[in-house]
Design a protein around this motif. Structure first.
Motif, PDB file in Angstrom:
ATOM      1  N   SER A   1      -3.283   0.940   7.062  1.00  0.00           N
ATOM      2  CA  SER A   1      -3.559   0.910   5.618  1.00  0.00           C
ATOM      3  C   SER A   1      -3.923  -0.489   5.134  1.00  0.00           C
ATOM      4  O   SER A   1      -4.300  -0.660   3.979  1.00  0.00           O
ATOM      5  CB  SER A   1      -2.373   1.448   4.820  1.00  0.00           C
ATOM      6  OG  SER A   1      -1.266   0.607   4.987  1.00  0.00           O
TER       7      SER A   1
ATOM      8  N   PHE B   1      -6.754   4.518  -2.804  1.00  0.00           N
ATOM      9  CA  PHE B   1      -5.529   4.408  -2.005  1.00  0.00           C
ATOM     10  C   PHE B   1      -5.841   4.394  -0.514  1.00  0.00           C
ATOM     11  O   PHE B   1      -6.655   5.197  -0.043  1.00  0.00           O
ATOM     12  CB  PHE B   1      -4.590   5.590  -2.294  1.00  0.00           C
ATOM     13  CG  PHE B   1      -4.065   5.592  -3.692  1.00  0.00           C
ATOM     14  CD1 PHE B   1      -2.962   4.825  -4.041  1.00  0.00           C
ATOM     15  CD2 PHE B   1      -4.692   6.347  -4.680  1.00  0.00           C
ATOM     16  CE1 PHE B   1      -2.489   4.811  -5.346  1.00  0.00           C
ATOM     17  CE2 PHE B   1      -4.224   6.337  -5.981  1.00  0.00           C
ATOM     18  CZ  PHE B   1      -3.115   5.570  -6.321  1.00  0.00           C
ATOM     19  N   THR B   2      -5.187   3.480   0.204  1.00  0.00           N
ATOM     20  CA  THR B   2      -5.232   3.551   1.663  1.00  0.00           C
ATOM     21  C   THR B   2      -3.806   3.890   2.099  1.00  0.00           C
ATOM     22  O   THR B   2      -2.841   3.339   1.564  1.00  0.00           O
ATOM     23  CB  THR B   2      -5.692   2.223   2.299  1.00  0.00           C
ATOM     24  OG1 THR B   2      -4.742   1.194   1.996  1.00  0.00           O
ATOM     25  CG2 THR B   2      -7.071   1.817   1.775  1.00  0.00           C
TER      26      THR B   2
ATOM     27  N   ILE C   1      -5.272  -7.014  -3.724  1.00  0.00           N
ATOM     28  CA  ILE C   1      -4.832  -5.682  -3.275  1.00  0.00           C
ATOM     29  C   ILE C   1      -3.329  -5.538  -3.519  1.00  0.00           C
ATOM     30  O   ILE C   1      -2.588  -6.519  -3.529  1.00  0.00           O
ATOM     31  CB  ILE C   1      -5.131  -5.436  -1.776  1.00  0.00           C
ATOM     32  CG1 ILE C   1      -4.503  -6.533  -0.891  1.00  0.00           C
ATOM     33  CG2 ILE C   1      -6.634  -5.341  -1.524  1.00  0.00           C
ATOM     34  CD1 ILE C   1      -4.513  -6.205   0.588  1.00  0.00           C
TER      35      ILE C   1
ATOM     36  N   VAL D   1       0.157  -3.664  -2.143  1.00  0.00           N
ATOM     37  CA  VAL D   1       0.736  -2.973  -0.983  1.00  0.00           C
ATOM     38  C   VAL D   1       2.101  -2.438  -1.410  1.00  0.00           C
ATOM     39  O   VAL D   1       3.010  -3.217  -1.711  1.00  0.00           O
ATOM     40  CB  VAL D   1       0.874  -3.915   0.233  1.00  0.00           C
ATOM     41  CG1 VAL D   1       1.500  -3.177   1.416  1.00  0.00           C
ATOM     42  CG2 VAL D   1      -0.484  -4.501   0.628  1.00  0.00           C
TER      43      VAL D   1
ATOM     44  N   ALA E   1      -2.484  -0.013  -1.106  1.00  0.00           N
ATOM     45  CA  ALA E   1      -2.041   0.563   0.167  1.00  0.00           C
ATOM     46  C   ALA E   1      -0.649   1.147  -0.028  1.00  0.00           C
ATOM     47  O   ALA E   1       0.148   0.617  -0.803  1.00  0.00           O
ATOM     48  CB  ALA E   1      -2.001  -0.522   1.241  1.00  0.00           C
TER      49      ALA E   1
ATOM     50  N   ALA F   1     -11.548  -2.251   1.879  1.00  0.00           N
ATOM     51  CA  ALA F   1     -11.894  -1.421   0.714  1.00  0.00           C
ATOM     52  C   ALA F   1     -12.126  -2.306  -0.504  1.00  0.00           C
ATOM     53  O   ALA F   1     -13.060  -2.093  -1.280  1.00  0.00           O
ATOM     54  CB  ALA F   1     -10.781  -0.408   0.448  1.00  0.00           C
ATOM     55  N   LYS F   2     -11.294  -3.338  -0.643  1.00  0.00           N
ATOM     56  CA  LYS F   2     -11.439  -4.221  -1.812  1.00  0.00           C
ATOM     57  C   LYS F   2     -12.722  -5.059  -1.717  1.00  0.00           C
ATOM     58  O   LYS F   2     -13.393  -5.287  -2.734  1.00  0.00           O
ATOM     59  CB  LYS F   2     -10.215  -5.134  -1.926  1.00  0.00           C
ATOM     60  CG  LYS F   2     -10.172  -5.962  -3.183  1.00  0.00           C
ATOM     61  CD  LYS F   2      -9.969  -5.102  -4.430  1.00  0.00           C
ATOM     62  CE  LYS F   2     -10.150  -5.887  -5.706  1.00  0.00           C
ATOM     63  NZ  LYS F   2     -10.040  -5.038  -6.907  1.00  0.00           N
TER      64      LYS F   2
ATOM     65  N   VAL G   1      -7.264  -1.373  -5.721  1.00  0.00           N
ATOM     66  CA  VAL G   1      -7.042  -0.870  -4.360  1.00  0.00           C
ATOM     67  C   VAL G   1      -5.559  -1.029  -4.014  1.00  0.00           C
ATOM     68  O   VAL G   1      -4.995  -2.120  -4.151  1.00  0.00           O
ATOM     69  CB  VAL G   1      -7.921  -1.622  -3.334  1.00  0.00           C
ATOM     70  CG1 VAL G   1      -7.590  -1.172  -1.913  1.00  0.00           C
ATOM     71  CG2 VAL G   1      -9.408  -1.398  -3.627  1.00  0.00           C
TER      72      VAL G   1
ATOM     73  N   ALA H   1      -7.050  -1.671   3.219  1.00  0.00           N
ATOM     74  CA  ALA H   1      -7.177  -2.004   1.787  1.00  0.00           C
ATOM     75  C   ALA H   1      -8.003  -3.276   1.607  1.00  0.00           C
ATOM     76  O   ALA H   1      -8.741  -3.407   0.630  1.00  0.00           O
ATOM     77  CB  ALA H   1      -5.793  -2.171   1.169  1.00  0.00           C
TER      78      ALA H   1
END
Ligand SMILES: Cc1ncc(C[n+]2csc(CCOP(=O)(O)OP(=O)(O)O)c2C)c(N)n1
Ligand SMILES: [Mg+2]
Length: 236
Positions: free
Chosen positions: A95, A60-61, A136, A138, A112, A101-102, A110, A98
């Motif tokens: 955020s 999680f972001t 991702i 969101v 957000a 991060a992905k 992943v 993400a």
């Protein structure tokens, strides 16, 4: 020497001693939270449903705003790399990390979690995520206002100017930048989302129309800030 003198100059002994607290608090049972007084999903329940719906190792972001408190208190994080938040500067829209991060962890889900205000700032970045087919998610906690600012004013001064953000058609904006989208407003709807269909070779945005009347309990920070505000008002 400077630090010693600084410490001596600070009225440290005058500060009230508060017992240290560790860990985060589950203020209420998220499973039982359901919908709030307005009939929309409570943010507490939304966090719980998101975590339940996603794989256990989801990363999680989290953005800056009132939703951050719900995420901090109600996400159950068991891995050291599963909760990414920028508390240093606390920038809205951060955020969207993400995406990074992905790229770094393509094998992980992943997601957000951001507010509608933060989403406004990051939305066009999703065009890049779409172009690179970054899968991702969101989750936009839409309370149709800059919630943290409005509630902060309310809690400290007992009144607030309006910080409404609407009108904002979040699913339409998502589609316009090449992301898939969904919108939910009631308890149970996140659990029924077809996540695999949503995040299929590109980003997906889920608007979560949360209940604005479900708030986090006030903490001592507001008391302290309120006292300072009152002191400076009476000094003026
Ligand atoms: C770039 C930036 N501008 C302003 C702020 C100050 N700020 C912190 S939270 C917030 C409101 C966030 O609103 P929203 O994204 O809708 O989240 P909510 O609080 O409603 O959950 C603002 C303006 C910030 N942190 N970053
Ligand atoms: Mg908001």
């Amino acid at each position: 020497v400077f630090l010693r003198d600084l410490c001596m100059a600070l009225p440290l002994r005058a500060l009230p001693k508060t017992p240290p607290t560790y860990g985060v608090t589950y203020y209420s049972d998220p499973e039982a939270a359901g919908n709030g007084p307005e009939g929309r999903i409570s943010p507490v329940r939304a966090i719980w449903e998101i975590q339940r719906r996603l794989p256990a190792d989801a990363l999680f972001t989290v953005d800056s705003g009132e939703h951050f408190f719900f995420a901090t208190h109600y996400l159950r994080i068991a891995r050291p790399d599963a909760f990414v938040v920028m508390t240093g500067l606390g920038s809205m829209a951060s955020s969207i990390s993400a995406m990074g991060a992905k790229l770094a962890r393509p094998d992980r889900c992943v997601a957000a979690i951001c507010g509608d205000g933060g989403f406004r700032m990051m939305a066009t970045e999703l065009a890049t995520a779409a172009r690179h087919r970054l899968e991702i998610l969101v989750f936009v906690f839409n309370d149709m206002r800059l919630g943290m600012v409005e509630m902060g004013h309310q809690r400290i001064f007992g009144r607030s100017p309006g910080y409404d953000t609407g009108p904002l058609d979040i699913p339409a904006i998502a589609r316009a930048v090449g992301a898939r989208s969904a919108s939910v407003s009631r308890a149970g709807e996140i659990l029924s989302l077809d996540i695999d269909a949503l995040v299929d070779r590109g980003p997906a945005v889920v608007e979560v129309r949360i209940d604005r009347r479900v708030e986090m309990p006030k903490n001592r920070r507001f008391e302290t800030l309120g006292n300072v505000a009152n002191q400076s008002r009476s000094a003026a």
